[in-house]
Structures are given as structure tokens and as C-alpha cells.
Design a protein around this motif. Structure first.
Motif, short mmCIF file in Angstrom:
data_model
loop_
_atom_site.label_atom_id
_atom_site.label_comp_id
_atom_site.label_asym_id
_atom_site.label_seq_id
_atom_site.Cartn_x
_atom_site.Cartn_y
_atom_site.Cartn_z
N TYR A 54 -9.20 0.64 4.67
CA TYR A 54 -8.90 0.52 3.24
C TYR A 54 -10.04 1.10 2.42
O TYR A 54 -9.83 1.88 1.48
CB TYR A 54 -8.67 -0.94 2.86
CG TYR A 54 -7.27 -1.44 3.12
CD1 TYR A 54 -6.18 -0.85 2.48
CD2 TYR A 54 -7.03 -2.50 3.99
CE1 TYR A 54 -4.89 -1.30 2.72
CE2 TYR A 54 -5.75 -2.96 4.22
CZ TYR A 54 -4.68 -2.36 3.59
OH TYR A 54 -3.40 -2.81 3.81
N PRO A 66 -3.51 4.53 2.08
CA PRO A 66 -3.07 3.32 1.39
C PRO A 66 -3.53 3.28 -0.06
O PRO A 66 -4.61 3.74 -0.40
CB PRO A 66 -3.74 2.21 2.21
CG PRO A 66 -4.99 2.83 2.76
CD PRO A 66 -4.62 4.26 3.03
N PHE A 67 -2.68 2.74 -0.91
CA PHE A 67 -3.00 2.56 -2.33
C PHE A 67 -3.65 3.81 -2.93
O PHE A 67 -4.78 3.79 -3.40
CB PHE A 67 -3.95 1.36 -2.51
CG PHE A 67 -3.39 0.05 -2.07
CD1 PHE A 67 -2.32 -0.53 -2.74
CD2 PHE A 67 -3.94 -0.60 -0.97
CE1 PHE A 67 -1.81 -1.76 -2.33
CE2 PHE A 67 -3.44 -1.83 -0.54
CZ PHE A 67 -2.36 -2.40 -1.23
N PRO A 125 -4.15 -0.90 7.17
CA PRO A 125 -3.11 -0.33 6.31
C PRO A 125 -1.86 0.02 7.10
O PRO A 125 -1.92 0.26 8.31
CB PRO A 125 -3.77 0.92 5.73
CG PRO A 125 -5.23 0.75 5.94
CD PRO A 125 -5.38 -0.10 7.15
N ASP A 156 0.81 -1.22 0.00
CA ASP A 156 0.00 0.00 0.00
C ASP A 156 0.85 1.27 0.00
O ASP A 156 0.34 2.37 -0.17
CB ASP A 156 -1.01 0.01 1.16
CG ASP A 156 -0.36 0.06 2.55
OD1 ASP A 156 0.83 0.38 2.64
OD2 ASP A 156 -1.07 -0.25 3.52
#
Length: 434
Positions: free
Chosen positions: A376, A354-355, A349, A327
Motif C-alpha cells: 500500500y 491500489p487507491f 491490496p 482499493d
């Protein structure tokens, strides 16, 4: 923008004309045979119009012509053999038409040719490309997306100045001739979407400083990925997908870490662990390994790949916990982990956001337990803010721009779909720069 037809009696009066550019208009109708009266013409470009009918057979009267560019029209019929009379011709572009039949042998007499583009037509015939073997001045040969068949001739290795060879989307069969390693300036080799068999020649090590793009995908190649493959220091795109290649991935692929942007080994029979040493570069953008027999954990060295946009390891035998450490990758847009043995609780995360660019996430057909953490779901900003990442990697040269987009497998309602359908991205394209 010009429209209408080329008027024959007007053209007949242009006898002193040396340059004629009427490309990128809306011209219709036929190319009049009176074009042959322009005997002083050195450059003729009628590309990107809506011209139809046959190329006039008396086009060979234009003996001083150095560039003949008729691409992207609706031209039909055969390539006139009289083109072989234009002995000073340096560039020939007849691509994206409806031309049929074999390539006339007379084209092979044009020893000054440096560029030939006859891609995207209906040309056919066995081993007709051997006519180019004696055109040693040739540097760009585009014969893709036709119906050419037979073996790729050994004598193509005689074209020692060859830099770009596009022959994808034909019906060539047999092995890849080792003689293709002879042109020491080859930058781009695309033999994809044919019926080629045998092994990848080990002489690829000869391309240690030149070959940037290698596409052998969608063939019937077998055997292992030999260590000589790692000798190239210039590879940018490598696509060996949709073959029957097998064995382990050599860890020496890490030698390519400073140049390699795209690696696609999907739809093969590779097995073993994905070696950590092979993934240590910060220029890798697309890594596609789906439908193989890889096992073990995801290599933590993927964290070094800070430019990574697409990671597809679906349909393997990988066995690991959820790779929450991914992430932190700032550009990751597509993450496919489906149909493996990932297991356990996904967990929270490891980063605040994240991401941040993620658009596609496939965790299906694994052994995860528990809930998908809310942290997330709330922070998939790429999806929430409708950020559309550019999943293309681009190669530019003095002659053309080549754009290669990713194609990964995504499970939707139990069926596999390629991700370019989801994101409406092209698989590949190229554009000549005239």
C-alpha cells in the motif's frame, strides 16, 4: 481596466443613454445622484467595482430600468425605498455590499421582478422577506448571509414560479413551512445555517422531477428521514448534516442512485446498518456519514459507486475488517474510517495499483493489528505524485453555477480537523450568470 470616480457633470450629459455597463473595473467613490437624470436607461450595471457610500435615493427616477446590478462593491446605508418606483424592474442585484437595515416594503410592489439577489449584506429585521410573497413572477431569490430573522413566512408558497431560494446564513427560526412545497418548479432550496427546528416536511415528494439541490444543514431539525424523501428522482446534492435527525436510513434511497452526486448526513443521530440497497449508483461522488451511530459492516455495494471521491464514515460504531476491496475505486481521494470498530490485519491490496487517487487516509482509533502492508505504502500514487483531485461537485443552470466541495473530519494529533483545510478546498460557492 477603468479606475477613478464617476464624474457627475459628465453623467448628467448622458440623458439619452439606454444601456450602461461599467462592471468589473476599479471605479471608486460614490454613485453620483446625477445618475437619476438618465431617465431613458434600461440597464445599469456597476457591479464588481470599489464604489462606496449610499445608493442615491433618487435612483427611483429611472422608471424604465429593467436591470439594476450593483453587486460586489462597498456600498453602505439602507436600500432606498424609492426602488419601489421602478415598476418595470426585472432584475435587482445588490449582493456583496455593506447594506443594512430592513428590506423596504416598497420592493414588494415590483411585480415584474424575476431575480432578486441581496445576499452577503448586513440586512436585518423580522419576517421582512414576506414582502416578496406577492411578487409571483419571482424565480430567483437570493437573501443568504444576512441577519434576517423571524419565521420563514407561509406566504412564500404563493410564489409558484420560484426556482431558486437561497436563504442560508441568517437567523430564521421555527419550522420549515409546508407551503414551500407549493412552487412546483423549485430546483434549489437552501435553508442551511439558520435556527430552524421541527421535522422535514413530508411534502418533499411533490418535487419528484424538479428539486436538484436540498440543503438543510446546520439547523436544529429532528425526526426520521421519511420514505417520501425517496420519491424525488432529481436530487443531485442533499446535505442534512449538523442537525438532530435520527432513525435508520431508508433503503429506498437507492431510488436516487441515477442522480445523487453528494449525500451528507453527518453530525446527526442516525443508527443501524448502512443499507446496501441505498448505495448502488455510479454517479455518487461524495458520501459523508461521520458522527452518527451506524453499526455493522461497510456495505459492499459501495463498489458500484465508481465515481466516489470522498467516503467519510468516521466516528460511528461500524464493525468490519479493513475494506481492502475499496482499493479498486478509481477516483477515491479521501477515505476516513477513524473512530469505529474496524479490526484485524489490513492485508495486501487486491489490485495492482491500489487507491490510485488517494490523498487522505485516516484509520485512527480502530482495532487494526499487524503492519501497514508495504504494497500500500509504495503504491499510493495520488500522494507520491502529488495528484490533487477536484473534490467539488458542480450544478449548472441557465442562471448560475453552483460548486459544492466536501467537508470531512480528519483526526490530526488527536483533534478533529475538516478536510477542506487540509486540501484548501472551498465548502461551497455560487456564481450568478447575468
Amino acid at each position: 481596466m477603468l479606475s477613478g470616480q464617476l464624474v457627475p457633470h459628465l453623467i448628467a450629459n448622458w440623458t439619452q443613454l439606454t444601456l450602461l455597463f461599467i462592471d468589473s473595473n476599479k471605479l471608486t467613490g460614490r454613485i453620483p445622484s446625477e445618475i437619476s437624470l438618465l431617465t431613458q436607461l434600461q440597464y445599469l450595471s456597476l457591479s464588481s467595482n470599489q464604489l462606496s457610500g449610499c445608493i442615491p435615493s433618487n435612483i427611483g427616477n429611472l422608471k424604465k430600468l429593467s436591470q439594476l446590478l450593483l453587486s460586489t462593491n462597498h456600498l453602505s446605508g439602507v436600500i432606498p425605498s424609492t426602488i419601489g418606483n421602478i415598476t418595470e424592474l426585472n432584475g435587482l442585484d445588490l449582493s456583496e455590499n455593506y447594506l443594512r437595515g430592513p428590506i423596504p416594503w416598497e420592493v414588494g410592489y415590483l411585480t415584474s421582478l424575476s431575480l432578486v439577489s441581496i445576499s452577503s449584506n448586513l440586512l436585518h429585521g423580522p419576517e421582512t422577506i414576506s414582502i416578496f410573497c406577492n411578487v409571483t413572477s419571482l424565480s430567483l431569490l437570493f437573501i443568504a448571509d444576512n441577519k434576517l430573522n423571524g419565521h420563514i413566512p407561509q406566504c412564500l408558497g404563493n410564489i409558484t414560479n420560484l426556482k431558486f431560494l437561497f436563504s442560508q446564513g441568517n437567523q430564521f427560526h421555527g419550522g420549515i413551512p409546508k407551503s414551500l412545497c407549493n412552487p412546483c418548479h423549485l430546483h434549489f432550496l437552501d435553508l442551511s445555517k439558520n435556527y430552524l427546528s421541527g421535522v422535514i416536511p413530508t411534502c418533499l415528494e411533490n418535487f419528484s422531477n424538479q428539486l436538484s439541490i436540498l440543503r438543510l444543514d446546520n439547523n436544529n431539525l429532528h425526526g426520521a428521514l421519511h420514505r417520501e424523501f425517496c420519491s424525488s428522482s432529481a436530487f443531485k446534492f442533499v446535505d442534512l448534516s449538523h442537525n438532530s435527525l435520527s432513525g435508520v436510513i431508508p433503503s429506498c434511497l437507492g431510488n436516487l442512485s441515477t442522480t445523487l452526486s453528494l449525500l451528507d448526513l453527518s453530525m446527526n443521530q442516525f443508527y443501524g446498518n448502512i443499507p446496501e440497497e441505498a448505495l448502488k449508483g455510479d454517479v455518487l461522488q461524495i458520501l459523508i456519514l461521520h458522527y452518527n451511530e451506524f453499526e455493522g459492516p461497510l456495505p459492499r455495494t459501495l463498489l458500484n459507486c465508481t465515481a466516489l471521491q470522498v467516503l467519510d464514515v468516521g466516528n460511528n460504531g461500524l464493525n468490519d475488517s479493513f475494506p481492502h476491496w475499496l482499493d479498486a475505486l478509481p477516483q477515491l481521494a479521501v477515505l476516513i474510517l477513524s473512530c469505529n470498530h474496524f479490526h484485524g490485519v489490513i492485508g495486501n491490496p487486491t489490485t495492482k495499483i491500489p487507491f490510485p487517487m488517494l490523498r487522505v487516509l485516516d484509520l485512527s482509533n480502530n482495532h487494526f493489528t499487524g503492519h501497514l502492508p508495504e504494497n500500500y505504502l509504495l503504491h499510493f500514487t495520488g500522494i507520491i505524485n502529488d495528484i490533487t483531485p477536484d473534490l467539488d461537485v458542480t450544478y449548472s443552470s441557465d442562471h448560475f453555477v453552483y460548486v459544492y466541495g466536501s467537508s470531512v473530519m480528519l483526526v490530526v494529533k488527536g483533534s478533529d480537523h475538516s478536510v477542506e483545510e487540509i486540501l484548501a478546498k472551498p465548502v461551497h460557492s455560487h456564481r450568478l450568470i447575468k
